[in-house]
Design a protein around this motif. Structure first.
Motif, PDB file in Angstrom:
ATOM      1  N   HIS A   1       0.822  -1.208   0.000  1.00  0.00           N
ATOM      2  CA  HIS A   1       0.000   0.000   0.000  1.00  0.00           C
ATOM      3  C   HIS A   1       0.855   1.256   0.000  1.00  0.00           C
ATOM      4  O   HIS A   1       0.897   2.021   0.961  1.00  0.00           O
ATOM      5  N   GLY A   2       1.581   1.474  -1.075  1.00  0.00           N
ATOM      6  CA  GLY A   2       2.229   2.753  -1.305  1.00  0.00           C
ATOM      7  C   GLY A   2       3.637   2.883  -0.801  1.00  0.00           C
ATOM      8  O   GLY A   2       4.283   3.911  -1.059  1.00  0.00           O
TER       9      GLY A   2
ATOM     10  N   GLY B   1      -4.377  -1.887   4.766  1.00  0.00           N
ATOM     11  CA  GLY B   1      -3.758  -0.575   4.656  1.00  0.00           C
ATOM     12  C   GLY B   1      -4.448   0.526   5.411  1.00  0.00           C
ATOM     13  O   GLY B   1      -3.963   1.660   5.406  1.00  0.00           O
TER      14      GLY B   1
ATOM     15  N   ARG C   1      -1.381   4.819   2.938  1.00  0.00           N
ATOM     16  CA  ARG C   1      -0.925   5.459   1.700  1.00  0.00           C
ATOM     17  C   ARG C   1      -0.968   6.975   1.831  1.00  0.00           C
ATOM     18  O   ARG C   1      -0.032   7.676   1.443  1.00  0.00           O
TER      19      ARG C   1
ATOM     20  N   ARG D   1       2.158   9.757   1.851  1.00  0.00           N
ATOM     21  CA  ARG D   1       2.201  10.861   0.900  1.00  0.00           C
ATOM     22  C   ARG D   1       2.345  12.195   1.626  1.00  0.00           C
ATOM     23  O   ARG D   1       3.133  13.060   1.227  1.00  0.00           O
TER      24      ARG D   1
END
Length: 465
Positions: free
Chosen positions: A346-347, A406, A448, A452
């Motif tokens: 998940h990212g 996630g 995620r 970010r």
């Protein structure tokens, strides 16, 4: 021919034997025979020795509302961190098992506690089975005059220890250690399963009868568990574990079982030349040493009723070893493997060809799932080589549980965690999204979005959520 005073019972199937052997004749298991006293061997009523079931009158049940429960004044040891873990102090007549690795400071802690109790006017006793009285004095000299006023006997005979307790009737007693006591009526060596169980039962009986709070110092196995039979932990009222790394100065006392208080409390100490010193504000110590380097994140955790800020560090290094190493210090290794799998899915980065090392700085161990987000962010930061810090150079603070899909799940006492982080100037704190969140937080619904926002800039964290 005299009747044997003890028998050997298999701990797997219950088969009885008159002599010890390496294999049970009933189930075939190895090393399961444990020596026990034969019922009626030490005397008693003739009916019970003959196995009569009607020898005793039936007991009359009493409703709990009719049972008198007088409040007993606890014995304050004068060590606030220890009293907190005990639930407010030692309960008269209770049995406390204190375990820990050799050299961690068990004797120092118990010596300080008895010294404080003696200074408060309580009658105390120190029973040493591993050292002579002169050796105990040499160790107590650095603890002050109160520790030197504690009466001590160097004895390994269980009968002699019980006789001393009945003659002296102390309010508190330390037996260091229970594995050294030897009952004369049993043939096993001191420290064997039968001897430890017999000694603990005898000490418990006299402690309850005399209202004497007894602290049993116990050994640990190479796996870190309390040595001796498992029934020893069930028998006592409280099980404390003194842990830490001997190379570091910080020590923690954690309750694994407590019939008179919570099992989630933890006490923090620092070992110095004059003995153990309480650390009243451990967050200040750990946060003060935290750095804003790549792979460093501050975790806002909860230890019992107290919030604690600790630094979680991660290191990611390329490797040609298959499979790569996953090393965790201070957290569960299986939990680390789960977080790395979710992070790759998940990212986050894929770490199939890299060694991952995660460490909770300061020698502290964190067992709660709220550390998942800190581990994930620290590993991602170490992999990218980018620090997670604000413009003032303060490290990122966070907490939250990471689910397998996630998502970020909320954990208990979010307001107290955030308040502790804000007190040291850390914020906004990365937390799972949810209702009734405190101020100075950046909530995120999944991992995620948290990743970010962490690398896009902490000032944009709230907008990214």
């Amino acid at each position: 021919m005299a009747r044997p005073t003890s028998i050997y019972v298999c701990q797997s199937c219950g088969n009885e034997a008159l002599s010890w052997s390496g294999r049970c004749n009933g189930c075939g298991e190895c090393n399961t025979l444990v020596e026990q006293r034969r019922e009626g061997a030490a005397g008693g009523s003739g009916k019970r020795a003959q196995g009569g079931r009607g020898a005793r009158a039936a007991a009359k049940p009493v409703p709990l509302r009719d049972v008198s429960a007088p409040k007993l004044a606890r014995l304050r040891t004068g060590i606030d961190e220890l009293d907190r873990v005990l639930g407010g102090g030692l309960v008269p007549g209770s049995l406390v098992l204190l375990g820990g690795s050799p050299g961690i400071g068990k004797s120092t802690l118990t010596g300080m506690a008895l010294g404080n109790l003696a200074a408060a006017g309580h009658k105390v006793l120190y029973v040493s089975g591993e050292e002579s009285a002169a050796q105990v004095r040499l160790r107590a000299e650095r603890l002050g005059d109160d520790a030197l006023s504690v009466p001590v006997i160097a004895e390994t005979s269980l009968e002699a220890v019980i006789g001393t307790l009945e003659a002296e009737r102390p309010a508190a007693c330390v037996i260091d250690s229970v594995q050294t006591l030897h009952a004369e009526g049993m043939s096993g060596a001191p420290g064997s399963v039968g001897q430890v169980r017999e000694a603990a039962n005898a000490v418990m009986e006299v402690a309850k009868r005399l209202d004497c709070a007894v602290i049993l110092v116990g050994h640990v196995t190479k796996e870190g568990a309390v040595a001796g039979p498992r029934v020893l932990e069930h028998l006592v009222d409280c099980v404390l574990f003194f842990e830490g790394e001997r190379e570091r100065s910080f020590r923690t006392v954690r309750a694994l079982k407590n019939r008179f208080g919570a099992t989630s409390e933890v006490g923090v100490f620092e070992m110095r030349s004059g003995g153990l010193v309480e650390v009243a504000d451990p967050s200040a110590r750990f946060v003060g040493e935290a750095s804003a380097a790549p792979g460093s994140v501050v975790l806002a955790s909860m230890e019992g009723s107290r919030p604690l800020l600790v630094e979680v560090q991660a290191l990611v290094a390329p490797t040609e070893i298959v499979p790569p190493r996953r090393t965790a210090t201070g957290i569960d290794r299986n939990r680390l493997a789960m977080v790395l799998a979710v992070l790759a899915r998940h990212g986050g980065p894929s770490l199939a060809s890299a060694d991952v090392f995660v460490n909770v700085a300061g020698g502290v161990r964190i067992d709660e799932p709220g550390a998942d987000l800190a581990v994930a962010l620290a590993v991602a930061s170490a992999h990218r080589g980018e620090p997670l810090a604000d413009t003032d150079g303060r490290p990122l603070a966070c907490f939250g549980e990471v689910g397998l899909t996630g998502e970020l799940r909320s954990v208990a006492h979010a307001d107290r965690r955030v308040a502790e982080a804000v007190k040291f100037g850390l914020g906004p704190v990365f937390v799972p999204a949810g209702p009734e969140l405190p101020s100075a937080v950046a909530p995120f619904a999944d991992l995620r979005r948290a990743l970010r926002a962490a690398f896009a800039g902490r000032g944009q964290a709230a907008a990214a959520a």
